[in-house]
Design a protein around this motif. Structure first.
Motif, mmCIF file in Angstrom:
data_model
loop_
_atom_site.group_PDB
_atom_site.id
_atom_site.type_symbol
_atom_site.label_atom_id
_atom_site.label_comp_id
_atom_site.label_asym_id
_atom_site.label_seq_id
_atom_site.Cartn_x
_atom_site.Cartn_y
_atom_site.Cartn_z
ATOM 1 N N LYS A 49 -85.885 -97.275 48.010
ATOM 2 C CA LYS A 49 -85.657 -98.613 47.429
ATOM 3 C C LYS A 49 -84.652 -99.480 48.115
ATOM 4 C CE LYS A 49 -84.750 -98.197 42.947
ATOM 5 N NZ LYS A 49 -84.713 -97.497 41.893
ATOM 6 N N TYR A 50 -85.076 -100.710 47.478
ATOM 7 C CA TYR A 50 -84.189 -101.946 48.215
ATOM 8 C C TYR A 50 -82.607 -101.897 47.936
ATOM 9 C CZ TYR A 50 -82.659 -106.673 49.109
ATOM 10 O OH TYR A 50 -81.838 -107.920 49.615
ATOM 11 N N SER A 51 -82.480 -101.429 46.776
ATOM 12 C CA SER A 51 -80.879 -101.393 46.541
ATOM 13 C C SER A 51 -80.354 -100.426 47.192
ATOM 14 C CB SER A 51 -80.798 -101.029 44.847
ATOM 15 O OG SER A 51 -81.379 -99.808 44.461
ATOM 16 N N ILE A 90 -79.552 -101.877 50.771
ATOM 17 C CA ILE A 90 -78.680 -102.887 50.630
ATOM 18 C C ILE A 90 -77.370 -102.077 50.855
ATOM 19 C CG2 ILE A 90 -77.340 -104.542 48.934
ATOM 20 C CD1 ILE A 90 -79.622 -105.728 50.750
ATOM 21 N N THR A 91 -77.237 -100.914 49.898
ATOM 22 C CA THR A 91 -75.906 -100.260 49.845
ATOM 23 C C THR A 91 -75.658 -99.681 51.113
ATOM 24 O OG1 THR A 91 -76.368 -99.698 47.482
ATOM 25 C CG2 THR A 91 -74.574 -98.748 48.562
ATOM 26 N N LYS A 121 -83.955 -105.561 42.879
ATOM 27 C CA LYS A 121 -83.376 -104.115 43.261
ATOM 28 C C LYS A 121 -84.220 -103.138 43.203
ATOM 29 C CE LYS A 121 -80.214 -103.491 39.340
ATOM 30 N NZ LYS A 121 -78.799 -103.363 39.016
ATOM 31 N N ASP A 122 -85.522 -103.113 42.652
ATOM 32 C CA ASP A 122 -86.230 -102.110 42.496
ATOM 33 C C ASP A 122 -87.468 -102.244 43.442
ATOM 34 O OD1 ASP A 122 -84.986 -100.802 40.407
ATOM 35 O OD2 ASP A 122 -85.824 -102.204 38.944
ATOM 36 N N LEU A 159 -75.630 -110.596 52.528
ATOM 37 C CA LEU A 159 -75.282 -109.958 53.780
ATOM 38 C C LEU A 159 -76.137 -110.995 54.851
ATOM 39 C CD1 LEU A 159 -75.870 -106.517 52.522
ATOM 40 C CD2 LEU A 159 -73.834 -107.443 52.940
ATOM 41 N N PRO A 173 -79.363 -107.046 43.921
ATOM 42 C CA PRO A 173 -78.393 -105.967 44.060
ATOM 43 C C PRO A 173 -76.821 -106.419 44.354
ATOM 44 C CG PRO A 173 -79.788 -106.114 45.986
ATOM 45 C CD PRO A 173 -80.231 -107.136 44.990
ATOM 46 N N ASN A 182 -75.113 -99.768 42.596
ATOM 47 C CA ASN A 182 -76.573 -100.219 42.779
ATOM 48 C C ASN A 182 -77.519 -98.782 42.567
ATOM 49 O OD1 ASN A 182 -76.520 -102.784 43.573
ATOM 50 N ND2 ASN A 182 -76.389 -102.122 45.814
ATOM 51 N N ILE A 183 -76.568 -97.843 42.825
ATOM 52 C CA ILE A 183 -77.581 -96.591 42.755
ATOM 53 C C ILE A 183 -76.933 -95.853 41.440
ATOM 54 C CG2 ILE A 183 -77.698 -94.164 43.893
ATOM 55 C CD1 ILE A 183 -76.748 -96.138 46.489
ATOM 56 N N LYS A 184 -77.831 -95.622 40.624
ATOM 57 C CA LYS A 184 -77.330 -94.851 39.345
ATOM 58 C C LYS A 184 -77.476 -93.377 39.372
ATOM 59 C CE LYS A 184 -80.088 -98.216 38.493
ATOM 60 N NZ LYS A 184 -81.211 -98.709 38.533
ATOM 61 N N ASN A 225 -74.540 -102.544 53.350
ATOM 62 C CA ASN A 225 -73.187 -102.979 52.940
ATOM 63 C C ASN A 225 -72.096 -102.119 53.390
ATOM 64 O OD1 ASN A 225 -71.502 -104.683 51.114
ATOM 65 N ND2 ASN A 225 -71.058 -102.883 50.467
ATOM 66 N N GLU A 226 -72.267 -100.741 53.540
ATOM 67 C CA GLU A 226 -71.348 -99.746 54.284
ATOM 68 C C GLU A 226 -71.272 -100.066 55.730
ATOM 69 O OE1 GLU A 226 -69.257 -97.933 52.370
ATOM 70 O OE2 GLU A 226 -70.159 -99.361 50.970
ATOM 71 N N ALA A 257 -70.990 -101.947 45.736
ATOM 72 C CA ALA A 257 -72.187 -101.617 46.311
ATOM 73 C C ALA A 257 -72.754 -100.242 45.693
ATOM 74 C CB ALA A 257 -72.303 -101.628 47.769
ATOM 75 N N PHE A 258 -71.984 -99.490 45.186
ATOM 76 C CA PHE A 258 -72.458 -98.056 44.812
ATOM 77 C C PHE A 258 -72.751 -98.205 43.526
ATOM 78 C CE2 PHE A 258 -69.134 -96.758 48.193
ATOM 79 C CZ PHE A 258 -70.195 -96.221 48.889
ATOM 80 N N ALA A 287 -73.076 -106.543 46.388
ATOM 81 C CA ALA A 287 -72.559 -105.774 47.718
ATOM 82 C C ALA A 287 -71.126 -106.447 47.795
ATOM 83 C CB ALA A 287 -73.452 -106.301 49.248
#
Lengths: 201, 160
Positions: free
Chosen positions: A127-129, A132-133, B124-125, A38, B49, B158-160, A136-137, B155-156, B51
């Motif tokens: 959290k970085y993840s 990013i999400t 990503k952590d 991104l 992560p 990434n989030i568990k 991204n959105e 992208a989703f 995207a």
């Protein structure tokens, strides 16, 4: 059989071994990758000299807390609903000056796409993840609107136009032509995504 | 002994391996051309992560990379388990990022110095605190163009 004239043939039987050796070397060291991600512009550190007054209704505030929960315009929002919300905000067209918008013209939301700003705030422990999400959105919201306009005007997706424009293999003449198109779409929905400083608690 | 003496039948002829080098060479050339030599070894866990709205980073010579992630197991004793920044081959603190960028920028040719992108390869952590520090340092040295390098995907996930 008697010896013929001319040099004897060199034994090439070990050539395969040598080639294999090189092959294995390159196989091991190879990383086939083109990085992608991104693209973002950070704000310059010096504040702009003229203070611009921005109406609160033109700002779409997105905050992420340390648990990954999302607050969009003071409402707890699910991540999956963020894109639709951002789109609704961007093309709200409150002052009616945007002819291509399909928004609801809500007077409490943004005036027009050129004034609409999305502000993203995050906690230090986010959290970085998640971050990013969310990024991204928000980029997806812009891309969706731009794609729609691009399809209407040029019958091609904006993301395709831009990818071709940025591709170094594209010829200069085509690039010039694409640049105009890309610029035109970008002006319809300028990407105003501000990354505020992180809150410390 | 006649020149055209018939071979003894009943024996299977051996498969010719004469074209093997050609095949191997072909593969070799393929890998030689697509190869990008690694310039630094990763000392941190670097699971990017994903995207969906990504743009390709063209032209490697215009990119400066910063890695962030947990130190690998062999460095855990010295550097702990909290995410760390890796610049080139060594661990660094956020305050060193600015100097690193300036140094890398000085290495590039004059006409490239204004079009550099900083590629942030962040695990990503990692927490945003450290990344905000990096972003602040980047802003201080006016390296404003960044690319959050990610993989391609939904992208989703990434989030568990």
């Amino acid at each position: 059989m008697g010896r013929r004239a001319g040099a004897p043939e060199v034994n090439a039987g070990s050539m395969a071994d040598i080639a294999f050796l090189l092959l294995i070397f390159f196989l091991v060291t190879t990383t086939i990758e083109t990085d992608a991600g991104l693209d973002r512009m950070l704000p310059p550190i010096e504040p702009p000299e003229t203070d611009v007054i921005i109406k609160e209704k033109n700002i779409f505030q997105v905050s992420i807390n340390k648990n990954g929960q999302l607050l969009a315009d003071d409402e707890l929002t699910d991540l999956k609903a963020l894109r639709a919300k951002a789109i609704a905000f961007l093309e709200n067209n409150g002052d009616g000056s945007c002819s291509y918008c399909k928004g609801k013209k809500d007077p409490k939301s943004s005036d027009n796409p050129t004034k609409a700003i999305i502000s993203l705030k995050n906690d230090r422990e986010t959290k970085y993840s998640t971050y990013i999400t969310v990024q991204n959105e928000l980029v997806a919201a812009y891309n969706e609107l731009r794609n729609r306009e691009s399809m209407r005007l040029f019958n091609r997706k904006f993301t395709d136009l831009e990818a071709e424009y940025l591709n170094p293999e594209t010829s200069p003449e085509l690039k010039e032509e694409l640049k105009e198109k890309v610029k035109r779409i970008q002006d319809l929905f300028p990407q105003k995504l501000s990354e505020a400083e992180t809150s410390s608690n | 002994m006649s020149k055209f003496a018939k071979k003894k039948s009943g024996e299977l002829p051996a498969v010719s391996t004469a074209s093997l080098p050609d095949i191997v060479f072909m593969l070799l050339f393929f890998f030689m051309t697509v190869t990008v030599m690694k310039d630094s070894s990763l000392k941190v866990k670097n699971e990017l992560p994903v995207a969906s709205e990504i743009k390709k980073l063209e032209k490697k010579e215009r990119v400066i990379t910063i890695f962030v992630g947990k130190p690998n197991r062999e460095f855990e004793k010295t550097y702990g388990t909290e995410p760390k920044i890796q610049l080139n081959d060594k661990f660094a603190s956020p305050s060193e990022v600015g100097d690193y960028i300036l140094m890398e920028r000085a290495k590039k040719s004059q006409d490239l110095q204004n079009v550099l992108t900083t590629s942030l390869k962040i695990d990503k952590d990692a927490n945003m605190g450290l990344i905000s520090d990096i972003k602040l340092e980047l802003r201080k040295v006016n390296a404003l163009k960044v690319n959050y390098t990610t993989g391609k995907g939904d992208a989703f996930s990434n989030i568990k």
